[in-house]
Design a protein around this motif. Structure first.
Motif, short mmCIF file in Angstrom:
data_model
loop_
_atom_site.label_atom_id
_atom_site.label_comp_id
_atom_site.label_asym_id
_atom_site.label_seq_id
_atom_site.Cartn_x
_atom_site.Cartn_y
_atom_site.Cartn_z
N LEU A 94 48.91 26.57 53.96
CA LEU A 94 48.45 27.62 54.96
C LEU A 94 46.95 27.73 54.70
CD1 LEU A 94 48.70 29.94 56.97
CD2 LEU A 94 49.44 31.42 55.21
N ARG A 95 46.05 27.60 55.73
CA ARG A 95 44.56 27.72 55.52
C ARG A 95 43.79 29.07 56.21
NH1 ARG A 95 45.11 21.99 55.31
NH2 ARG A 95 44.44 21.36 52.98
N ASN A 96 43.10 29.48 55.63
CA ASN A 96 41.88 30.40 56.25
C ASN A 96 42.24 31.78 56.45
OD1 ASN A 96 40.14 28.17 55.77
ND2 ASN A 96 39.81 27.59 57.63
N ALA A 97 43.73 31.85 56.56
CA ALA A 97 44.40 33.18 57.13
C ALA A 97 43.91 34.63 56.29
CB ALA A 97 45.58 33.08 57.29
N ARG A 98 44.21 35.65 56.74
CA ARG A 98 44.19 36.84 56.19
C ARG A 98 45.41 37.55 56.35
NH1 ARG A 98 41.49 41.53 58.07
NH2 ARG A 98 40.41 40.36 59.63
N ILE A 99 46.41 37.49 55.50
CA ILE A 99 47.62 38.06 55.73
C ILE A 99 47.75 39.48 55.39
CG2 ILE A 99 50.06 37.91 55.02
CD1 ILE A 99 49.55 35.06 54.38
N VAL A 100 48.34 40.34 56.56
CA VAL A 100 48.57 41.88 56.51
C VAL A 100 50.10 41.95 56.74
CG1 VAL A 100 46.14 42.38 56.88
CG2 VAL A 100 47.83 42.28 58.80
N ALA A 101 50.63 43.23 56.26
CA ALA A 101 51.88 43.70 56.54
C ALA A 101 51.78 44.32 57.79
CB ALA A 101 52.35 44.59 55.37
N GLY A 102 52.80 44.08 58.65
CA GLY A 102 53.05 44.88 59.78
C GLY A 102 53.60 46.20 59.66
N PRO A 103 53.84 47.08 60.75
CA PRO A 103 54.11 48.52 60.62
C PRO A 103 55.67 48.59 59.58
CG PRO A 103 53.58 47.98 62.68
CD PRO A 103 53.56 46.58 62.08
N SER A 104 56.40 47.49 59.85
CA SER A 104 57.93 47.75 59.17
C SER A 104 57.65 47.25 57.68
CB SER A 104 58.80 46.92 59.96
OG SER A 104 58.92 47.80 61.02
N GLY A 105 56.71 46.56 57.40
CA GLY A 105 56.26 45.89 56.01
C GLY A 105 56.27 44.52 56.20
N GLY A 106 55.70 43.55 55.43
CA GLY A 106 56.06 42.19 55.39
C GLY A 106 55.66 41.64 54.07
N VAL A 107 56.32 40.60 53.75
CA VAL A 107 56.22 39.76 52.46
C VAL A 107 55.97 38.21 52.58
CG1 VAL A 107 58.79 39.25 52.28
CG2 VAL A 107 57.40 39.35 50.32
N LEU A 108 55.27 37.63 51.98
CA LEU A 108 54.82 36.31 51.89
C LEU A 108 55.53 35.64 50.81
CD1 LEU A 108 53.26 33.85 52.74
CD2 LEU A 108 51.43 34.40 51.14
N ILE A 109 56.34 34.77 50.83
CA ILE A 109 57.25 33.95 49.95
C ILE A 109 56.99 32.57 50.02
CG2 ILE A 109 59.63 33.22 49.38
CD1 ILE A 109 60.62 35.65 51.47
N VAL A 110 56.19 32.14 48.84
CA VAL A 110 55.78 30.81 48.66
C VAL A 110 56.75 30.06 47.61
CG1 VAL A 110 53.83 29.52 47.71
CG2 VAL A 110 53.57 31.36 48.99
N THR A 111 57.61 29.17 48.02
CA THR A 111 58.47 28.38 47.18
C THR A 111 57.78 27.17 46.86
OG1 THR A 111 59.69 27.77 48.89
CG2 THR A 111 60.43 29.72 47.90
N SER A 112 57.28 26.51 47.52
CA SER A 112 56.57 25.30 47.43
C SER A 112 55.40 24.93 48.56
CB SER A 112 57.64 24.06 47.30
OG SER A 112 56.85 23.04 47.29
#
Length: 135
Positions: A94-112
């Motif tokens: 994943l490149r160049n992004a800005r990740i934000v949580a939505g209204p219900s919440g969000g999580v980024l999971i990196v396993t590999s």
């Protein structure tokens, strides 16, 4: 910390209620998303959308269903709003992004996989062999 981003009308909308693969044009309201597209994924239920291969560049992504980036490269030139889970695995990038949580919440999971020039303004789970590339 305050995040600022623009909400745009979606120009590419996921339509398959069963989930499926990003690279299948039948899953979208027209053609596959491209460079100038603001992508919206929100179908009833807990179905998963998977980006499994290829090099994709989009402007933004709003995702309310579980999303898996399991192959290839996804470049997002603006914001990803995650309302649920966004999983990066199998060596995808994943490149160049800005990740934000939505209204219900969000999580980024990196396993590999690789986060390259990504800003995370939500929960981050580095539970596997993911690499964070700082440039």
């Amino acid at each position: 910390m305050v995040s600022v981003f623009k909400i745009r009308e979606a120009t590419a909308v996921w339509t398959n209620p069963e989930g499926g693969f990003w690279d299948d044009p039948a899953n979208w309201d027209g053609t596959l998303p491209g460079t100038n597209d603001d992508v919206f994924i929100d179908v009833p239920g807990d179905v998963t959308v998977t980006h499994r291969s290829g090099n994709t560049t989009i402007r933004s992504l709003r995702v309310k269903n579980p999303f898996v980036l399991s192959g290839g490269n996804l470049v997002v030139t603006d914001v990803i709003e995650v309302d649920g889970s966004f999983t990066l695995n199998n060596g995808a990038t994943l490149r160049n992004a800005r990740i934000v949580a939505g209204p219900s919440g969000g999580v980024l999971i990196v396993t590999s996989g690789t986060l390259d020039r990504v800003t995370v303004n939500s929960d981050l789970d580095l539970s596997g062999d993911g690499a964070v590339v700082a440039t």
